[in-house]
Design an enzyme around this catalytic site. Sequence first.
Site, PDB file in Angstrom:
ATOM      1  N   SER A   8       2.379  79.094  27.039  1.00  0.00           N
ATOM      2  CA  SER A   8       2.006  79.260  28.439  1.00  0.00           C
ATOM      3  C   SER A   8       2.837  78.336  29.327  1.00  0.00           C
ATOM      4  CB  SER A   8       0.507  79.024  28.605  1.00  0.00           C
ATOM      5  OG  SER A   8       0.084  79.351  29.909  1.00  0.00           O
ATOM      6  N   ASP A  61       4.560  82.874  30.584  1.00  0.00           N
ATOM      7  CA  ASP A  61       4.081  84.058  29.862  1.00  0.00           C
ATOM      8  C   ASP A  61       3.342  85.022  30.781  1.00  0.00           C
ATOM      9  OD1 ASP A  61       1.810  82.366  30.049  1.00  0.00           O
ATOM     10  OD2 ASP A  61       0.901  83.334  28.306  1.00  0.00           O
ATOM     11  N   ASP A  75       3.579  81.890  35.743  1.00  0.00           N
ATOM     12  CA  ASP A  75       3.954  80.962  34.678  1.00  0.00           C
ATOM     13  C   ASP A  75       4.776  81.701  33.626  1.00  0.00           C
ATOM     14  OD1 ASP A  75       1.919  82.436  33.488  1.00  0.00           O
ATOM     15  OD2 ASP A  75       0.983  80.719  32.526  1.00  0.00           O
TER      16      ASP A  75
END
Length: 575
Positions: free
Chosen positions: A146, A307, A305
Amino acid sequence: MNWKDEYQRWNSFEYLEASLKEKLVAIQDDEQSLEDAFYKNLEFGTGGMRGKLGPGTNRMNIYTIRRAAEGLAKYVISLGSDWAEKGVAVAYDSRYMSQEFSIEVARVLGTHNIPTYVFSSLRPTPELSFAVRHLGAAAGVVITASHNPPEYNGFKVYNEDGGQMPPAQAETLIRFVNDIENELTVSVIDQKEIEEKRLLRWMDEDVDAAYLQELKQIQLNEVTSSNMDANLNIVFTPLHGTAKDLVEKGLKQIGLEQVHILKEQAQPDPEFSTVASPNPEEHQAFELAIQKGTEVHADILLGTDPDADRLGVAVPDENGNYTVLTGNQTGALMLDYILSQSNNVPDNGLLIKTIVTSEFGRVIANHYNIDTLDTLTGFKFIGEKIREYEQSGEFQFLFGYEESYGYLVKEFVRDKDAVQAAVMAAEMASYWKAQGKTLLQALDELYKRHGYFLEDLQSLTMEGKSGSEKINQIMDDFRSNPLSEAGGLQVKAVEDYTSSVRTYLQEGTTEAIELPKANVLKFILEDDCWFCLRPSGTEPKIKFYYGVKSDQKADSEARLQSIREAVNDKFNPLI
């Protein structure tokens, strides 16, 4: 074994992968680094695992990936042969080793004759959730950390519904993973062989096209209509991650084409070299986007972000200076827009949010006669409830969000989806621009109507074994010696999610909390204020959440500061 025995086991392994062997040699005289790398197995929790890259049982590497994949294989096989035939879908992001790890998953699953569907290039996490449902797969995996720093990666698991596994299901998988005694000797099969046997199957544009078709569902107003402004000026940054293509196409297909992709952050980069952290929750991530927005006079800045499961939004104030909205603010605006612009809102419609998300959403939902359900922190709990109510018909999901910039508009995905959120935020901004207002002005109208709900988040990073011990000490102290007041406000109740008990301090009574157990403490104060402590499940952090409300903004700001000071005064001596 203790950490020294584990280190020797790795150091003496004849076939240790060359780059890991080299890194192990580099730290052989650094006892602290060796202990951190080997003092435990990298924890495989309810969402999978996440950690620093490198050699060791407490690190992300091909061997800990193989261990996780072997456990997943045994879990899928335990469901029955027909489940194994469904296969597992895999996606990966722009981080170091992400593509290599995704192939390692396929190499392990291939030894069990489980087909693996792997995207041929990086894709957003929400598209993996969609792909599991689209393919009818037995499970899904995303290789991502992430918004963690560049030295991290992770292994995130999804169930057959495309959601992160809820606790009961995850615990079964965790047992299979933990039963694997030696990660170094997990069997793998050659990539060429699994490709020839059709056990590794590459996914591509077909899944993209199916996702984009579903994305059209979220549109509430035609951009060509009189109450929309098609000239919305947008700056978008994927923060060196996976969202560029889908967000750009999603905006275009609803008629918003004035999109400036921030070129400095458009290309995937595992170093995330233009930001201190690729996290849209942190305002520094918007610095370049703000420069571009100022240059082109953008109406809205969007940032995802790496992902692409979290979205940050920034909008100009009356002086043209950009303000980054909080996750609570963006969620409140989206919720109000969806409920105000939807035709025939169902009587059994439902908002789902987490226990650390602002109560602002509940008040807005009440305004439209919509119920609100709270879950524990983590979108897997929201996805679990969507599935439950889809089957029972008791409620109809309308919107789900959490304060950490995660939103879900339509349930064809079962995890937070920054692509959906970006398209919805842009449509919403187009609507308000046509009314002659910015999103900040629309937000201020909501505050005036419902009260000034303000929130804050404080994170303390405490790495390694000693950091974990300090986090536990803080939680233990707040449990055993709870505050009776904070910032001049009395504590009415303490919710301990470890024991699932809510204690009313004045009355001396208790009641059960009907949620899964978790290491979380929430203190309910008078006048609709609260604060909460929660160790992060994915980072070496403890998080302190604060929420207040009053009729005046200045009063809410003062309350927020005084409560935070009281909590700080209690934990500072412990760190």
